[in-house]
Scaffold this motif. Sequence first.
Motif: not given
Length: 490
Positions: A17-18, A92-93, A318, A321-326
Amino acid sequence: MADAAASRQPRGRGNLTEGPIAKTLLAFALPTLASSILQSLNGTVNAIWVGRLLGEGALAATSNANMVMFLLTAFVFGFGMASTILIGQAWGRGDVDGARRVFGTASGAFAVVTVIIAIAGYYLAPAILHLLGTPGDAAPLALAYLRVIFLALPALLLLTLLMMALRGSGDSLTPLWFMIIAVVLDSGLNPFFIRGIGPIPRMGIAGSAMSTLVGNYVSLIGLFIYIYAKDLPLRLRGRELGYLLPDPAILKTLVVKGLPMGIQMIVISMSALALVGMVNREGVETAAAFGVAMQLWTYVQMPAMALGAAVSAMVSQNIGAGKWERVGQVTRVGIVQSLLITGGLLVLLTLADRTVLSLFMGPDSPALPIARHIHLLASWNFLLFGVMMVLFATVRANGAVWAPLIILAVGLVPVRFGYILATYGWLGADAIWTSFPVTSLINLTLAGAYYLNGSWKKARMTVTERPDTDECTEEALATREPGGALNPAG
């Protein structure tokens, strides 16, 4: 308290996620690609051992038995993909305990299921081979081989499941090392068990299956030891061992979401088998040329499939982790990398097609020009296939599993065979070869439309939420479609 905190925080290793997306995605995909290549080479080497040491009848026998194994592995692939996605989202969470619960349920449930299948398959093997219409001369050999393969089944399928689960936690290197162990033992022990070298008894064709059994059990046991020795995050200790008793909610999700992904493999296989039947009518030389092209395509499609697996793992983390932009960025990078790698491979193979194809047949073979012609007309469809794989990997990572199945079924059955029947009168055999890019183009168009529509974002791959209206609609539509390649060649 420290242990509780650790169960909520994934370690740096495996965190997708990073960091830079392109570098991370490629680094994750390469070990998966290497594993796929090793599996294919393993099958090729084993076929060579059987063919050279035991003859064509034994080779035909293993082919019939391997069809049964492919069907069983296809379903495990679906459940393995479902567990990979659930583990990835939990990872991811930052919910390591949730990932372990999924891992425990998947491992515990399928350990029991595979043992039951192995026992039933051992005793039902004669009936299974009769159902397949195995030729009489090959039947005794196929029976001896298949019974040992069924005994190897628990290790083979559990090893596949564990490797896919580890990829869900962002670890694609560990599965590669233990795939190497399984392949080296399987391929290397074949002549020992077949011929009976040293203290090993002579087993004939059953010896080839025995090498598979030994290789996979050794690798499975070694992987378990490694997971605990290195204290990998998915290991279960103490009270966590209770997770091996399947959680009904998790198990239901694995079955509901995994079934369509397993059926997809069956749809691809049935389509390819029907296509082979049509090719066989064109004569021996054309059938041989197509067989060689299929061997080549096995490797051509691997980068796209490896990138698809990497995209699925990365997107699921992702999303968790809620990182929808990724998510969108990962999809775009996956598409670009698939086009570049597959395109580069196709250019090289086209420039050296005579040399490469001559590896499978003599340079003076009358089938060689036909194989080159097939390659020129059909192989570029893998550019489209690769993009489709990335799009499907993305939507599946959020639990949208029925739409990809429906799209593939439509493309591989009515579109492909409808096109061949409609154009065969004026294209001849070229109708078969051009059906590959036509099918991929239709599938990609439908996949792209579904991805851009965005309804897949409303699907869910969770065990705590009830399915929403869109997901229920998706599942209802799927029941209207028939539930398809020996190599999933698009």
